[in-house]
Design a protein around this motif. Structure first.
Motif, PDB file in Angstrom:
ATOM      1  N   ARG A  96       0.839  -1.201   0.000  1.00 13.34           N
ATOM      2  CA  ARG A  96       0.000   0.000   0.000  1.00 13.34           C
ATOM      3  C   ARG A  96       0.872   1.248   0.000  1.00 13.34           C
ATOM      4  NH1 ARG A  96      -4.298  -1.604   4.805  1.00 13.34           N
ATOM      5  NH2 ARG A  96      -5.305  -3.361   3.734  1.00 13.34           N
ATOM      6  N   ILE A  97       0.460   2.214  -0.790  1.00 12.88           N
ATOM      7  CA  ILE A  97       1.112   3.520  -0.836  1.00 12.88           C
ATOM      8  C   ILE A  97       0.024   4.578  -0.688  1.00 12.88           C
ATOM      9  CG2 ILE A  97       2.470   5.148  -2.202  1.00 12.88           C
ATOM     10  CD1 ILE A  97       3.711   2.759  -3.631  1.00 12.88           C
ATOM     11  N   SER A  98       0.150   5.413   0.353  1.00 17.32           N
ATOM     12  CA  SER A  98      -0.829   6.481   0.572  1.00 17.32           C
ATOM     13  C   SER A  98      -0.251   7.792   0.059  1.00 17.32           C
ATOM     14  CB  SER A  98      -1.161   6.601   2.066  1.00 17.32           C
ATOM     15  OG  SER A  98      -1.757   5.417   2.539  1.00 17.32           O
ATOM     16  N   LEU A  99      -1.051   8.505  -0.722  1.00 16.75           N
ATOM     17  CA  LEU A  99      -0.625   9.765  -1.328  1.00 16.75           C
ATOM     18  C   LEU A  99      -1.561  10.888  -0.893  1.00 16.75           C
ATOM     19  CD1 LEU A  99      -0.025   8.489  -4.986  1.00 16.75           C
ATOM     20  CD2 LEU A  99       1.680   8.698  -3.164  1.00 16.75           C
ATOM     21  N   GLY A 100      -1.065  12.107  -0.999  1.00 14.80           N
ATOM     22  CA  GLY A 100      -1.882  13.285  -0.739  1.00 14.80           C
ATOM     23  C   GLY A 100      -1.646  14.336  -1.798  1.00 14.80           C
ATOM     24  N   MET A 101      -2.731  14.911  -2.304  1.00 17.68           N
ATOM     25  CA  MET A 101      -2.621  15.953  -3.324  1.00 17.68           C
ATOM     26  C   MET A 101      -2.803  17.351  -2.723  1.00 17.68           C
ATOM     27  SD  MET A 101      -4.791  13.973  -6.304  1.00 17.68           S
ATOM     28  CE  MET A 101      -4.878  15.405  -7.362  1.00 17.68           C
ATOM     29  N   LYS A 102      -3.655  17.449  -1.733  1.00 10.73           N
ATOM     30  CA  LYS A 102      -3.920  18.774  -1.163  1.00 10.73           C
ATOM     31  C   LYS A 102      -2.707  19.302  -0.403  1.00 10.73           C
ATOM     32  CE  LYS A 102      -5.935  17.359   3.275  1.00 10.73           C
ATOM     33  NZ  LYS A 102      -7.181  17.323   4.072  1.00 10.73           N
ATOM     34  N   GLN A 103      -1.796  18.415  -0.016  1.00  9.68           N
ATOM     35  CA  GLN A 103      -0.606  18.838   0.714  1.00  9.68           C
ATOM     36  C   GLN A 103       0.317  19.698  -0.140  1.00  9.68           C
ATOM     37  OE1 GLN A 103      -1.999  15.918   0.866  1.00  9.68           O
ATOM     38  NE2 GLN A 103      -2.363  15.485   3.030  1.00  9.68           N
ATOM     39  N   LEU A 104       0.109  19.666  -1.449  1.00 14.07           N
ATOM     40  CA  LEU A 104       0.902  20.515  -2.342  1.00 14.07           C
ATOM     41  C   LEU A 104       0.251  21.858  -2.564  1.00 14.07           C
ATOM     42  CD1 LEU A 104       1.951  17.876  -5.044  1.00 14.07           C
ATOM     43  CD2 LEU A 104       3.347  18.802  -3.182  1.00 14.07           C
TER      44      LEU A 104
END
Length: 574
Positions: free
Chosen positions: A435-443
């Motif tokens: 599993r890999i968790s990503l975040g877009m709003k953090q950018l």
């Protein structure tokens, strides 16, 4: 009255009746007579009646042979009529032989004894057999154990038969040659089986080949050589190893004397490749092999002749899930595998195909540690987030709460479409669970800045610190709590229902409205560095501060007075 010296015809009839009795009693009987002459293929026979009778010579001959008959021979004939229109006796040699034969056959049939006969003709569905005067029917299926194309060599030869049924009134007799052969064969088999023993090695000839094995003639008795006992290596069909007519050396594995079945083996004469397999193929060893068979649940890989291992479908690829093994490997393909488990007793080896290659999740973690920025294509959008295609065919997931600041997760999902290229921050990697968790709003603006909010730090979104009291605005009222935002464009977070106040009456989300502003304490940050808030924690903290500043409740001032003074001081400070 006529004199004795000159008898009349009536006197002669009376004399004959005194000598032979009633002439009518002759009819329907078998009597003895004497051959008095042979004329034009006819034998003239005197049986003591008023006149002689004539019988064709062929009735005195066996099928296909000439009659051996001469004047003066005594023969038995059947009296059909004492006198015909020509005044001759109606005699039959065939009928006499038939009647005698029937008497004998009935006796033999009662004893289930064999009878001798000669096949002499063909009829529909079978053949005719002469049983020494009686004609019987031999069905085609009863000629031999196996179908016979040409029975010519069997005709006109005396041989034994078994009577299956007979009806004298209807003149029907059914015989079998096959029953005699089967009985003889069973006797031979019984004798041969007694001479054989389990474990014995013997030569035989391949008689027949089927999908499941081959039948081998051991000299009068057949044994089954099953396909699994042909060789230690995989054999798809017995014809790959054997041909009809081949002489083979086999070992007798089992003998069932009740059913007279014999099981044979060829691989038992070879050395067992599984001896020492555990030492030869240790767990973790990386080997090369050839794919021999592909099934729904995996693929078999031959490591050496006679030793195959199974690569289960779950061990075939790191990234290709729920895919038929035939889409990953093909038959006869050379592949590299890793030994996962060895069970010599059950002759099983578990292999892994994906283990022969680097774990793409571990490789991704080395190349893209937590906090790094990655770019990929939106592979799929679900009701809870987006799946992003990354390096080495691995996917990362952006939860809907980590897509954008300031809007609901459902609205954030509608901002992106399948096939779109996006950037995201790596929030967490679990190589074991893939599993890999990503975040877009953090950018985005208002998200965690670079180098801030590292694991274990107290810093958070837009410089927020844990235990800090900030003013938030209600974005959404839910049954479980409130979705709030710091200021007008700051970080968004959540206040759980139990954190809306100290009293149960205060812990009701419905008492708040969208757009309402109030103060709350930052209690921490979740995995995606999203802040969490609490009114309850703020109230408890303020109470402790008030007590410490204005004295304990034992000084005479009530807790309400102390809190009142604290709130008044707080308003003045604002």
């Amino acid at each position: 009255m006529a004199s004795t010296a000159n008898p009349t015809r009536d006197d002669f009839a009376k004399l004959l009746e005194l000598t032979l009795g009633d002439a009518d009693g002759f009819e329907g009987r078998v009597v003895k007579g004497t051959v008095t002459g042979i004329e034009n293929d006819m034998a003239v026979i005197d049986v003591g009646l008023k006149s002689e009778g004539r019988v064709p010579l062929r009735e005195f001959a066996a099928p296909g042979q000439k009659a051996d008959l001469k004047v003066g021979d005594e023969v038995e004939v059947y009296v059909d009529r004492v006198e015909n229109v020509h005044g001759e006796a109606m005699l039959s040699r065939d009928r006499a032989r038939r009647e005698a034969a029937w008497d004998k056959l009935e006796t033999e049939f009662a004893k289930t004894a064999r009878v001798e006969g000669v096949i002499f003709g063909r009829v529909k569905g079978g053949f005719t057999v002469d049983l020494n005067g009686a004609v019987a029917f031999l069905p085609g299926s009863q000629v031999d154990i196996r179908p016979v194309r040409d029975v010519t060599p069997l005709m006109d030869i005396p041989q034994p038969f078994q009577i299956l049924k007979m009806d004298r009134k209807r003149g029907n007799i059914v015989v079998s040659r096959r029953a005699i052969l089967e009985e003889t064969r069973a006797e031979q088999r019984s004798g041969l089986i007694l001479s054989l023993a389990e474990g014995q090695i013997i030569d035989g000839v391949v008689k027949n080949i089927t999908d499941y094995g081959a039948f081998v003639d051991l000299g009068g008795i057949d044994g089954l050589l099953h396909v699994t006992d042909l060789s230690y290596k995989r054999v798809g069909h017995p014809s790959e190893v054997l041909n009809i007519g081949d002489t083979v050396r086999v070992q007798i594995i089992r003998i069932n004397k009740d059913t007279q079945r014999i099981s044979l083996g060829m691989k038992q004469l070879e050395s067992d490749p599984w001896e020492g397999a555990a030492a030869k193929y240790p767990v973790g060893a990386k080997l090369s092999g050839r794919v021999t068979n592909i099934t729904e649940y995996g693929a078999f890989v031959e490591l050496e002749a006679g030793i195959e291992g199974l690569v289960h479908v779950s061990e075939m690829s790191w990234t290709k899930k729920n895919v038929h093994p035939g889409k990953i490997v093909s038959t006869s393909q050379e592949v590299e595998v890793v030994v996962l488990e060895v069970d010599p007793d059950k002759r099983r080896i578990s292999l892994g195909l994906k283990q022969a290659h680097a774990n793409p999740w571990e490789a991704f973690a080395e190349a893209h540690p937590v906090g790094s920025t990655v770019e990929g294509e939106v592979k799929n959008a679900t009701e809870f987030g987006l799946f992003i295609g990354l390096d080495n065919d691995v996917d990362g997931m952006v939860h809907m709460s980590d897509i954008a600041w300031g809007i609901s997760g459902e609205d954030a999902l509608n901002l992106h479409r399948k096939g779109e290229t996006v950037k995201a921050v790596v929030l967490d990697i679990d190589a074991e669970k893939e599993r890999i968790s990503l975040g877009m709003k953090q950018l985005e603006r208002g998200g965690p800045s670079a180098g801030v909010a590292a694991a274990g730090s107290s810093g958070g979104a837009a410089g927020l610190n844990k235990n800090a009291v900030v003013t938030v605005t209600v974005l959404e009222v839910r049954e479980a709590g409130l979705e709030v935002q710091v200021g007008d464009d700051g970080a968004t977070g959540f206040i759980k229902r139990t954190d809306l106040g100290r009293d149960r009456d205060e812990q009701r989300p419905e008492r708040f409205q969208v757009g309402q502003k109030f103060d709350a304490m930052v209690t921490g940050f979740d995995r995606s560095k999203k802040p969490t808030f609490s009114i309850k924690a703020m109230q408890i903290s303020e109470e402790k501060q008030a007590v410490a500043q204005y004295g304990s409740s034992d000084s005479g001032a009530s807790l309400g007075d102390i809190l009142g003074e604290a709130l008044k001081a707080r308003e003045t400070k604002k």
